[in-house]
Design a protein around this motif. Sequence first.
Motif, PDB file in Angstrom:
ATOM      1  N   LEU A   1      42.537  18.773  47.713  1.00  5.42           N
ATOM      2  CA  LEU A   1      41.954  20.098  47.914  1.00  5.42           C
ATOM      3  C   LEU A   1      42.800  20.932  48.878  1.00  5.42           C
ATOM      4  CD1 LEU A   1      38.181  19.109  48.156  1.00  5.42           C
ATOM      5  CD2 LEU A   1      39.291  20.334  46.277  1.00  5.42           C
ATOM      6  N   ALA A   2      43.392  20.274  49.867  1.00  5.19           N
ATOM      7  CA  ALA A   2      44.283  20.997  50.785  1.00  5.19           C
ATOM      8  C   ALA A   2      45.493  21.543  50.034  1.00  5.19           C
ATOM      9  CB  ALA A   2      44.730  20.066  51.914  1.00  5.19           C
ATOM     10  N   ALA A   3      46.056  20.733  49.133  1.00  2.00           N
ATOM     11  CA  ALA A   3      47.185  21.198  48.324  1.00  2.00           C
ATOM     12  C   ALA A   3      46.770  22.349  47.418  1.00  2.00           C
ATOM     13  CB  ALA A   3      47.739  20.038  47.494  1.00  2.00           C
ATOM     14  N   LEU A   4      45.536  22.275  46.910  1.00  2.00           N
ATOM     15  CA  LEU A   4      45.026  23.367  46.077  1.00  2.00           C
ATOM     16  C   LEU A   4      44.897  24.654  46.896  1.00  2.00           C
ATOM     17  CD1 LEU A   4      43.818  24.438  43.443  1.00  2.00           C
ATOM     18  CD2 LEU A   4      41.608  23.500  44.168  1.00  2.00           C
ATOM     19  N   ALA A   5      44.471  24.527  48.144  1.00  2.00           N
ATOM     20  CA  ALA A   5      44.382  25.707  49.005  1.00  2.00           C
ATOM     21  C   ALA A   5      45.751  26.363  49.157  1.00  2.00           C
ATOM     22  CB  ALA A   5      43.814  25.312  50.380  1.00  2.00           C
ATOM     23  N   LEU A   6      46.806  25.561  49.238  1.00  2.00           N
ATOM     24  CA  LEU A   6      48.160  26.120  49.308  1.00  2.00           C
ATOM     25  C   LEU A   6      48.504  26.859  48.027  1.00  2.00           C
ATOM     26  CD1 LEU A   6      50.281  23.309  51.006  1.00  2.00           C
ATOM     27  CD2 LEU A   6      49.383  25.396  52.040  1.00  2.00           C
ATOM     28  N   ASP A   7      48.158  26.263  46.882  1.00  2.00           N
ATOM     29  CA  ASP A   7      48.441  26.930  45.609  1.00  2.00           C
ATOM     30  C   ASP A   7      47.757  28.290  45.545  1.00  2.00           C
ATOM     31  OD1 ASP A   7      49.905  24.751  44.826  1.00  2.00           O
ATOM     32  OD2 ASP A   7      48.289  23.853  43.634  1.00  2.00           O
ATOM     33  N   ALA A   8      46.607  28.395  46.221  1.00  2.00           N
ATOM     34  CA  ALA A   8      45.854  29.649  46.247  1.00  2.00           C
ATOM     35  C   ALA A   8      46.273  30.552  47.397  1.00  2.00           C
ATOM     36  CB  ALA A   8      44.361  29.352  46.332  1.00  2.00           C
ATOM     37  N   ARG A   9      47.353  30.176  48.083  1.00  2.00           N
ATOM     38  CA  ARG A   9      47.875  30.962  49.211  1.00  2.00           C
ATOM     39  C   ARG A   9      46.856  31.050  50.339  1.00  2.00           C
ATOM     40  NH1 ARG A   9      53.104  31.074  48.525  1.00  2.00           N
ATOM     41  NH2 ARG A   9      53.224  32.827  49.986  1.00  2.00           N
ATOM     42  N   ARG A  10      46.272  29.907  50.687  1.00  2.00           N
ATOM     43  CA  ARG A  10      45.303  29.821  51.777  1.00  2.00           C
ATOM     44  C   ARG A  10      45.796  28.769  52.778  1.00  2.00           C
ATOM     45  NH1 ARG A  10      44.119  33.703  49.353  1.00  2.00           N
ATOM     46  NH2 ARG A  10      42.061  34.446  48.710  1.00  2.00           N
ATOM     47  N   PRO A  11      46.913  29.036  53.477  1.00  2.00           N
ATOM     48  CA  PRO A  11      47.506  28.010  54.347  1.00  2.00           C
ATOM     49  C   PRO A  11      46.627  27.583  55.506  1.00  2.00           C
ATOM     50  CG  PRO A  11      48.562  30.145  54.690  1.00  2.00           C
ATOM     51  CD  PRO A  11      47.695  30.284  53.472  1.00  2.00           C
ATOM     52  N   ALA A  12      45.892  28.516  56.107  1.00  2.00           N
ATOM     53  CA  ALA A  12      45.050  28.150  57.252  1.00  2.00           C
ATOM     54  C   ALA A  12      43.979  27.149  56.831  1.00  2.00           C
ATOM     55  CB  ALA A  12      44.413  29.401  57.856  1.00  2.00           C
ATOM     56  N   GLU A  13      43.403  27.359  55.640  1.00  2.00           N
ATOM     57  CA  GLU A  13      42.375  26.442  55.180  1.00  2.00           C
ATOM     58  C   GLU A  13      42.987  25.092  54.811  1.00  2.00           C
ATOM     59  OE1 GLU A  13      38.943  28.692  53.004  1.00  2.00           O
ATOM     60  OE2 GLU A  13      40.798  29.816  52.667  1.00  2.00           O
ATOM     61  N   ALA A  14      44.201  25.099  54.294  1.00  2.00           N
ATOM     62  CA  ALA A  14      44.878  23.835  53.990  1.00  2.00           C
ATOM     63  C   ALA A  14      45.087  23.020  55.262  1.00  2.00           C
ATOM     64  CB  ALA A  14      46.211  24.103  53.308  1.00  2.00           C
ATOM     65  N   ILE A  15      45.538  23.682  56.323  1.00  2.00           N
ATOM     66  CA  ILE A  15      45.760  23.002  57.602  1.00  2.00           C
ATOM     67  C   ILE A  15      44.447  22.453  58.138  1.00  2.00           C
ATOM     68  CG2 ILE A  15      46.412  23.342  60.015  1.00  2.00           C
ATOM     69  CD1 ILE A  15      48.461  25.426  58.987  1.00  2.00           C
ATOM     70  N   SER A  16      43.387  23.231  58.046  1.00  2.00           N
ATOM     71  CA  SER A  16      42.083  22.795  58.532  1.00  2.00           C
ATOM     72  C   SER A  16      41.603  21.543  57.803  1.00  2.00           C
ATOM     73  CB  SER A  16      41.067  23.930  58.364  1.00  2.00           C
ATOM     74  OG  SER A  16      39.779  23.520  58.765  1.00  2.00           O
ATOM     75  N   ILE A  17      41.823  21.504  56.496  1.00  2.00           N
ATOM     76  CA  ILE A  17      41.399  20.336  55.721  1.00  2.00           C
ATOM     77  C   ILE A  17      42.194  19.108  56.141  1.00  2.00           C
ATOM     78  CG2 ILE A  17      41.291  19.323  53.411  1.00  2.00           C
ATOM     79  CD1 ILE A  17      40.942  22.226  52.342  1.00  2.00           C
ATOM     80  N   VAL A  18      43.514  19.253  56.229  1.00  2.00           N
ATOM     81  CA  VAL A  18      44.361  18.118  56.603  1.00  2.00           C
ATOM     82  C   VAL A  18      43.969  17.598  57.981  1.00  2.00           C
ATOM     83  CG1 VAL A  18      46.714  17.408  57.190  1.00  2.00           C
ATOM     84  CG2 VAL A  18      46.297  18.776  55.144  1.00  2.00           C
TER      85      VAL A  18
END
Length: 284
Positions: A197-214
């Motif tokens: 899901l974090a990688a998916l957030a990156l695909d959607a251009r949502r880096p802050a949310e990706a970092i939060s998930i990781v």
Amino acid sequence: AAGTPELAIAHLAVRAARPDATVADQWVLATMLIDARDYARAEAVATAASPVALGCDDRLLSLIDRIPGTAGTDALLKTLDARSCVDRPRWLSRGIERAVADNRHAEALTLLHRLPVPEANTPAMRSLEGQLLLWTGHAADAAAVLDDVVRADPDDVPARQALVDAYRSSGAALAAWNVARPLLDEPSVPAEQRLALAALALDARRPAEAISIVDAVPPTSGDTATRSEISARARLMQGRPADALRLLSAVPARMEEAVPRVPPISTGWPVARNASACARCPGP
């Protein structure tokens, strides 16, 4: 010895082959053959006792359904292919269940489309239809079906997971992320899927949310490369190349080469493998 099943079967086989044999004789023989696990002969005798003209014969289908494994699935699907069974939708559902269990998704989808409208339109069957469409390579059709399912029942986790992958397969990363976000609130979501899901957030251009998930996923020795790769990509999106380089530099070279492909969101979820309109049916 007298009275053994083998002798009884031999006697019944002779009797069933006589010109004056009755259908009842054939059914008794077929049942004894099933009990003796002589499945091929049992199917042949039962099919002869129930010609196609009889339609969706409960006795025949019940006996064939006792044949285990792939051979039983083959026999059941072959029988259903030769008979309508619209008046016995439970047998179409049973065929769907066994086909899904054997990863025969195209055949399961064909049977599902033969169901009468009331049965095909149940929430469970619509959810399964969407998943089967996805598994057979029809991502756009799957998304259309699953979007309706998820709107009607936001708590249908297997449908939501499949919808995420349907959108991803169609190149709609932002739509996939918007559908996927509620999955983060599911306690049963394992670490591997959270990183997906974090990688998916990156695909959607949502880096802050990706970092939060990781950062919220407890680290393990097996996910170091994946975590670093996702976190570094997120920093690059945020315009922080130095931080990205620092993260990647901390990963041993052999780990960098082993960064796995992010799996589909719906892979590895036991609930998504079940044809919930039937019994438990594993998926791909």
